[in-house]
Design a protein around this motif. Sequence first.
Motif, PDB file in Angstrom:
ATOM      1  N   LEU A 149      41.277  43.444  38.971  1.00 14.38           N
ATOM      2  CA  LEU A 149      42.121  44.368  38.213  1.00 14.38           C
ATOM      3  C   LEU A 149      43.353  43.614  37.737  1.00 14.38           C
ATOM      4  O   LEU A 149      44.092  43.041  38.541  1.00 14.38           O
ATOM      5  CB  LEU A 149      42.523  45.548  39.099  1.00 14.38           C
ATOM      6  N   LEU A 150      43.581  43.611  36.430  1.00 18.25           N
ATOM      7  CA  LEU A 150      44.645  42.794  35.855  1.00 18.25           C
ATOM      8  C   LEU A 150      45.725  43.633  35.199  1.00 18.25           C
ATOM      9  O   LEU A 150      45.477  44.748  34.737  1.00 18.25           O
ATOM     10  CB  LEU A 150      44.066  41.849  34.792  1.00 18.25           C
ATOM     11  N   ASP A 151      46.920  43.093  35.150  1.00 17.55           N
ATOM     12  CA  ASP A 151      47.990  43.589  34.294  1.00 17.55           C
ATOM     13  C   ASP A 151      48.187  42.504  33.241  1.00 17.55           C
ATOM     14  O   ASP A 151      48.937  41.552  33.448  1.00 17.55           O
ATOM     15  CB  ASP A 151      49.270  43.822  35.094  1.00 17.55           C
ATOM     16  N   VAL A 152      47.463  42.628  32.116  1.00 22.32           N
ATOM     17  CA  VAL A 152      47.505  41.568  31.104  1.00 22.32           C
ATOM     18  C   VAL A 152      48.851  41.518  30.408  1.00 22.32           C
ATOM     19  O   VAL A 152      49.251  40.470  29.880  1.00 22.32           O
ATOM     20  CB  VAL A 152      46.366  41.737  30.075  1.00 22.32           C
ATOM     21  N   GLY A 180      53.397  24.069  29.481  1.00 19.79           N
ATOM     22  CA  GLY A 180      54.149  24.111  28.230  1.00 19.79           C
ATOM     23  C   GLY A 180      53.428  24.839  27.115  1.00 19.79           C
ATOM     24  O   GLY A 180      53.947  24.956  25.994  1.00 19.79           O
ATOM     25  N   PHE A 181      52.222  25.386  27.387  1.00 22.42           N
ATOM     26  CA  PHE A 181      51.467  26.126  26.382  1.00 22.42           C
ATOM     27  C   PHE A 181      51.658  27.626  26.568  1.00 22.42           C
ATOM     28  O   PHE A 181      51.824  28.094  27.704  1.00 22.42           O
ATOM     29  CB  PHE A 181      49.965  25.825  26.490  1.00 22.42           C
ATOM     30  N   PRO A 182      51.611  28.401  25.484  1.00 17.20           N
ATOM     31  CA  PRO A 182      51.560  29.845  25.645  1.00 17.20           C
ATOM     32  C   PRO A 182      50.250  30.233  26.326  1.00 17.20           C
ATOM     33  O   PRO A 182      49.200  29.659  26.041  1.00 17.20           O
ATOM     34  CB  PRO A 182      51.621  30.381  24.211  1.00 17.20           C
ATOM     35  N   VAL A 183      50.323  31.184  27.249  1.00 18.39           N
ATOM     36  CA  VAL A 183      49.162  31.539  28.076  1.00 18.39           C
ATOM     37  C   VAL A 183      48.783  32.997  27.853  1.00 18.39           C
ATOM     38  O   VAL A 183      49.635  33.876  27.770  1.00 18.39           O
ATOM     39  CB  VAL A 183      49.452  31.293  29.572  1.00 18.39           C
ATOM     40  N   LEU A 184      47.474  33.234  27.760  1.00 20.06           N
ATOM     41  CA  LEU A 184      46.913  34.564  27.590  1.00 20.06           C
ATOM     42  C   LEU A 184      45.985  34.835  28.765  1.00 20.06           C
ATOM     43  O   LEU A 184      45.084  34.050  29.043  1.00 20.06           O
ATOM     44  CB  LEU A 184      46.132  34.633  26.273  1.00 20.06           C
ATOM     45  N   TYR A 228      36.437  45.715  22.972  1.00 17.35           N
ATOM     46  CA  TYR A 228      36.834  47.049  23.421  1.00 17.35           C
ATOM     47  C   TYR A 228      37.632  46.901  24.707  1.00 17.35           C
ATOM     48  O   TYR A 228      37.143  46.359  25.700  1.00 17.35           O
ATOM     49  CB  TYR A 228      35.606  47.935  23.657  1.00 17.35           C
ATOM     50  N   ARG A 229      38.883  47.379  24.700  1.00 18.00           N
ATOM     51  CA  ARG A 229      39.797  47.135  25.807  1.00 18.00           C
ATOM     52  C   ARG A 229      40.114  48.352  26.660  1.00 18.00           C
ATOM     53  O   ARG A 229      40.656  48.202  27.755  1.00 18.00           O
ATOM     54  CB  ARG A 229      41.115  46.551  25.278  1.00 18.00           C
ATOM     55  N   GLY A 230      39.790  49.543  26.197  1.00 18.44           N
ATOM     56  CA  GLY A 230      40.158  50.701  26.982  1.00 18.44           C
ATOM     57  C   GLY A 230      41.663  50.902  27.020  1.00 18.44           C
ATOM     58  O   GLY A 230      42.391  50.438  26.142  1.00 18.44           O
ATOM     59  N   ALA A 231      42.142  51.568  28.069  1.00 19.10           N
ATOM     60  CA  ALA A 231      43.564  51.899  28.153  1.00 19.10           C
ATOM     61  C   ALA A 231      44.414  50.756  28.692  1.00 19.10           C
ATOM     62  O   ALA A 231      45.614  50.704  28.427  1.00 19.10           O
ATOM     63  CB  ALA A 231      43.759  53.142  29.028  1.00 19.10           C
ATOM     64  N   SER A 232      43.812  49.829  29.465  1.00 18.37           N
ATOM     65  CA  SER A 232      44.631  48.795  30.100  1.00 18.37           C
ATOM     66  C   SER A 232      43.954  47.428  30.139  1.00 18.37           C
ATOM     67  O   SER A 232      44.334  46.580  30.940  1.00 18.37           O
ATOM     68  CB  SER A 232      44.976  49.217  31.536  1.00 18.37           C
ATOM     69  N   SER A 233      42.943  47.214  29.291  1.00 16.28           N
ATOM     70  CA  SER A 233      42.205  45.947  29.266  1.00 16.28           C
ATOM     71  C   SER A 233      41.475  45.674  30.576  1.00 16.28           C
ATOM     72  O   SER A 233      41.326  44.525  31.000  1.00 16.28           O
ATOM     73  CB  SER A 233      43.135  44.767  28.934  1.00 16.28           C
ATOM     74  N   ASN A 234      41.019  46.741  31.225  1.00 17.23           N
ATOM     75  CA  ASN A 234      40.241  46.610  32.458  1.00 17.23           C
ATOM     76  C   ASN A 234      38.892  47.312  32.317  1.00 17.23           C
ATOM     77  O   ASN A 234      38.458  48.044  33.201  1.00 17.23           O
ATOM     78  CB  ASN A 234      41.018  47.177  33.645  1.00 17.23           C
TER      79      ASN A 234
END
Length: 392
Positions: A149-152, A180-184, A228-234
Amino acid sequence: MNQVRTHPASRGAVLDVVRVRGRVSRAELAEVTGLTQATISNVVRGLLEEDLLVETGERVYTGGKPRVLLTLNSTALCALGVQLGADWVGVALVDAAGTLLARTRVLGARTGTPREVLEDVTRATTDLLVTAGLDADRVVGLGVASPGLLDVDRGLILRSRSLPDWRGFPLRAELERLTGFPVLLDNDATAAAIGEYWGGGSADAVAHCTVHLAASLGTGIVLGGAVYRGASSNTGAIGHLTVGEDGQRRTIEELVAPRGVAERARALVAEGATTSIVLSGDEDWYRDYQAVATAAVHGDETAQRLLETSADHLSDAVLAIANVLDLDSVVLSGPAFAVAGTIYLRHLRRRLAAEFFAADRHPLRVRLSAQVADAAAVGAASLVLQRELAPR
C-alpha cells in the motif's frame, strides 16, 4: 513559447504514434491523431528542435510531393527504473522508446536497512550509465516500483508484507537526495503494465491487464493507453480477494504466491511425496519456490501439480477481471514467472479460451512479458518516460 507547455496533449499524441509505428510521415500523423496539418507542423517542428524526433532521410512517394519520414530519436533521453523486492532489487536503464539498455540487481530489502539498500541502488545506477556509455544529463528521472500500500503523493510505502522495515520511510526523498534525479514511486503491477504499453507490447490494446507475481500478487490496468489509478493509485490488489478453501477463507495471494506454493511443497515432502524438489535447509520460501519451479519444468509431477493448483486459482481471479473490464490483452510478469511462467501461461490461456465472456466478440491475447523478471523495473522507468513525453 516552449512547445511542451503549448501543446502537451498534441505533443504526447504525436510521440505515441511515432514510438509505436517506428517511421511515419506528417500526413500520417495528422490522419492517425486527428490533429490538423498546422498543429502537426508546429508539434513536429518543436520535437525536431528538441532532438526527440529526427528525419530518417527516407521519402514515400504517393503521386504528389514526397513525404519525409520521421522517427523517434530514442537515445535523446533515457530513464532509470528500480524494482524493490525482499530478496533482490532490480535496476534498469531504458531509452525513450522503452528499450532496455542495461540492467543489474543488488541484494534485496531484507539484507539491510532501507537507507543501505538505496545506497546500493545509487551505486548500481551509476554503474549502469557507465556500462551504457551515457551521461547522467540524459536521464530524465528514476522510477521506483514497489509492492504494498503506497502513498505516491508523499513517496512512501504505508504497508508491505514483504518490506516491513520500509513502512513510513521517506523513500522518494532519500533516493532523490542520493541520486540527484527526480523520483517517481508507483505500484509494481502498475509499473509493469505501463512498461508493456510503452515498450509496444500492448500499445494497440484497448483494455489491458498486466498480472504481476512476485512475493505478492497484483494487477496493473491500462485503458486506452492511460493507466487506471483509482482514488489513491492503489488499484489491482487482487491478491487480497478471499475465497473458500477447505472450509476456510483464504486470500488469492496465499493460494497463488510463491510463499504459499513453497509451504505446500514443504508439507508434501514431509509427508513423503515422491519428488525431485530439493528444498532449502533454512526454510527460505523464495529459494523453495524456485526449486519447485525448476523441478516442474524438468517434468516432476508433484511440482507440476503444485504450480497448476497455483495457476488455477490465479486463473479464477484473472477471468473475473477479464470479464468485468472486457479485456483484450493480458500479460504475465514478475520474478515468480521467470522459471515456470509457461506452465501458468498454458493454464491461463486454456481457462480464458473456455470461459471468457466476450470470446465470441473479440480475441483476448495472453502472453508472458518480454522482460518477465524485470518487468516492474523496466515499467518504473517507462512511467518516468510517459510523464516526461506523453503525460495523460
